[in-house]
Design an enzyme around this catalytic site. Sequence first.
Site, short mmCIF file in Angstrom:
data_model
loop_
_atom_site.label_atom_id
_atom_site.label_comp_id
_atom_site.label_asym_id
_atom_site.label_seq_id
_atom_site.Cartn_x
_atom_site.Cartn_y
_atom_site.Cartn_z
N ASP A 96 0.80 -1.10 0.06
CA ASP A 96 -0.22 0.04 -0.13
C ASP A 96 0.95 1.17 -0.08
O ASP A 96 2.06 1.23 0.53
CB ASP A 96 -0.93 -0.07 1.24
CG ASP A 96 -2.03 0.90 1.01
OD1 ASP A 96 -2.18 1.41 -0.15
OD2 ASP A 96 -2.82 1.39 2.19
N ASN A 107 -10.26 -2.99 -6.76
CA ASN A 107 -9.52 -2.15 -7.34
C ASN A 107 -10.06 -1.61 -8.67
O ASN A 107 -9.59 -0.65 -9.61
CB ASN A 107 -8.07 -2.62 -7.60
CG ASN A 107 -7.12 -2.48 -6.26
OD1 ASN A 107 -6.14 -3.22 -6.03
ND2 ASN A 107 -7.73 -1.56 -5.46
#
EC number: 2.5.1.31
Length: 251
Positions: free
Chosen positions: A21, A69
């Site tokens: 991340d 995503n």
Amino acid sequence: MEKIKSAGPSSVPRHVAIIMDGNNRWARKRLLPGVAGHKAGVDAVRAVIEVCAEAKVEVLTLFAFSSENWQRPAEEVGALMELFFTALRRETKRLNENDISLRIIGDRSRFHPELQAAMREAEVRTSGNSRFVLQIAANYGGQWDIAQAAQRLAREVQAGHLQPEDITPQLLQTCLATGDLPLPDLCIRTGGEHRISNFLLWQLAYAELYFSDLFWPDFKHDAMRAALADFASRQRRFGKTSEQVEAGARA
């Protein structure tokens, strides 16, 4: 990725899982487009692979693209797909040089056929390698994984090959995308967030969690070694008391 050197045995997890991340925030901080952060993150992937292989970790699972995503801007998703395709072609040779096997888990049906073919080719070309398994989670979600495992078992029951009471946690686990690999011992998340974001929900039941404030492109050799050192300092009890664990270690 450099040619990986061998290292002596040490107290390390068999399976490390990482939520990579912070790529976009890394790029924004430098006034760069988001894709620049994802490209910079490839260097961090190489560094982490090197450290894990040197330390004799057996499996490294990287959360590359979640099933959520797809909701990101189309331009970013397209750039990620192109980067994934390029990396598969470029890194396969390095994986073979270092005896690393590649596996990709997740629902591949939404990917372009050309990308699906590149995935299969990379897996086949590295399938004979045995030093280390690099597992990439792409279009993966923990809920999807559990659901597809349940569906597989339901079909077995429907076909008369299995009774409902035969379904145990151990059997369901074998039907997960990671079924034949050891469960993760350590899950790392970079970028300062403290959540697992639908990643390996079943498999992380007893994993140690390690959170780093570093954005993924900055998580290199020293950061990975620090995470492994932190893991080695922990006592994993699995429901037992410290005294029971220590007594078992002495036995």
